[in-house]
Design an enzyme around this catalytic site. Structure first.
Site, mmCIF file in Angstrom:
data_model
loop_
_atom_site.group_PDB
_atom_site.id
_atom_site.type_symbol
_atom_site.label_atom_id
_atom_site.label_comp_id
_atom_site.label_asym_id
_atom_site.label_seq_id
_atom_site.Cartn_x
_atom_site.Cartn_y
_atom_site.Cartn_z
ATOM 1 N N SER A 99 0.687 -1.232 0.041
ATOM 2 C CA SER A 99 0.020 0.244 -0.083
ATOM 3 C C SER A 99 0.735 1.184 0.120
ATOM 4 O O SER A 99 1.655 1.440 -0.866
ATOM 5 C CB SER A 99 -0.944 -0.032 1.204
ATOM 6 O OG SER A 99 -1.819 0.611 0.943
ATOM 7 N N ASP B 79 -9.858 -4.045 -4.986
ATOM 8 C CA ASP B 79 -9.142 -3.017 -4.385
ATOM 9 C C ASP B 79 -9.180 -1.759 -5.131
ATOM 10 O O ASP B 79 -9.121 -1.714 -6.582
ATOM 11 C CB ASP B 79 -7.709 -3.445 -4.357
ATOM 12 C CG ASP B 79 -6.930 -2.507 -3.788
ATOM 13 O OD1 ASP B 79 -7.259 -1.421 -3.390
ATOM 14 O OD2 ASP B 79 -5.587 -2.940 -3.533
ATOM 15 N N HIS C 100 -7.782 -5.425 -0.685
ATOM 16 C CA HIS C 100 -6.766 -4.572 -0.385
ATOM 17 C C HIS C 100 -6.274 -5.088 0.991
ATOM 18 O O HIS C 100 -7.131 -5.219 1.985
ATOM 19 C CB HIS C 100 -6.954 -3.224 -0.324
ATOM 20 C CG HIS C 100 -5.773 -2.161 0.073
ATOM 21 N ND1 HIS C 100 -4.889 -2.023 -0.799
ATOM 22 C CD2 HIS C 100 -5.096 -1.796 1.205
ATOM 23 C CE1 HIS C 100 -3.938 -1.074 -0.259
ATOM 24 N NE2 HIS C 100 -4.290 -0.854 0.770
#
Length: 199
Positions: free
Chosen positions: A47, A142, A172
């Site tokens: 991320s 995501d 995610h």
């Protein structure tokens, strides 16, 4: 090595990136005492950590500095303009939300003008050549899926070795969700590919 970089909103761009680069330099400079091979150091993150990894590689390439031997990008943030289709398609209901990404962006940047900076949005870099080989792992459900997929394709078209892992059924953050069937196998594959890239 896990890097405890300073966080926003107290420490905005580029402080977290600078912290990551200092940590990378520290590992290189202390490799002998650490009993590690300074020529086999990779960088990676998920991320926001994927964003910092990609930005670290771009920054060091631009400055003619030594690069990680490989980069591991798990569902990375690569375009803080937040205009890709998956941002709206997966805006709610899949753990990470569009609203959260807007909130994160607001607190990371000093001004919205900075989202055009390739060290903030690596996908906006005009040149992705001469970067380390990359593992890019994305998740089907995501908001960041499309920008991660596009970054993998652009790296590959720029002549970079890329292992692009598209995990259609995951959300995610799946790397921390080993209770989801299939995640352990996906992570094993990532580790295997990273090992191959480092040899």
């Amino acid at each position: 090595f896990s890097v405890d970089y300073r966080l926003s909103p107290e420490s905005k761009f580029p402080t977290p990136l600078d912290d990551c680069e200092k940590a990378f330099e520290w590992v290189i400079n202390n490799s002998e005492d650490l009993n590690i091979d300074k020529d086999r150091i990779s960088a990676g993150g998920d991320s926001a950590g994927g964003n910092l990894t990609a930005a670290l590689c771009l920054k060091r390439r631009n400055e003619g500095k030594s690069l990680p031997v490989a980069q591991l990008l798990l569902y990375p943030v690569t375009d803080l303009q937040l205009k890709k289709g998956s941002i709206d398609e997966c805006a709610e209901g899949f753990f990470l939300t569009k609203e959260a990404m807007i909130w994160f962006r607001k607190h990371y940047l000093n001004s919205l003008d900075e989202m055009q900076n390739p060290l903030v949005s690596p996908l906006l870099s005009e040149d992705l050549s001469n970067l380390p080989p990359a593992i890019v792992s994305t998740a089907g459900f995501d908001p960041l899926r499309d920008e991660g997929d596009e970054y993998a394709k652009r790296l590959s078209s720029s002549g970079i070795e890329v292992f692009h892992q598209e995990n259609d059924g995951f959300i995610h953050g799946f790397a921390n969700m080993s209770f989801i069937p299939g995640v352990t196998e996906v992570l094993d594959e990532i580790c295997l590919k990273l090992k191959e890239m480092m040899n």
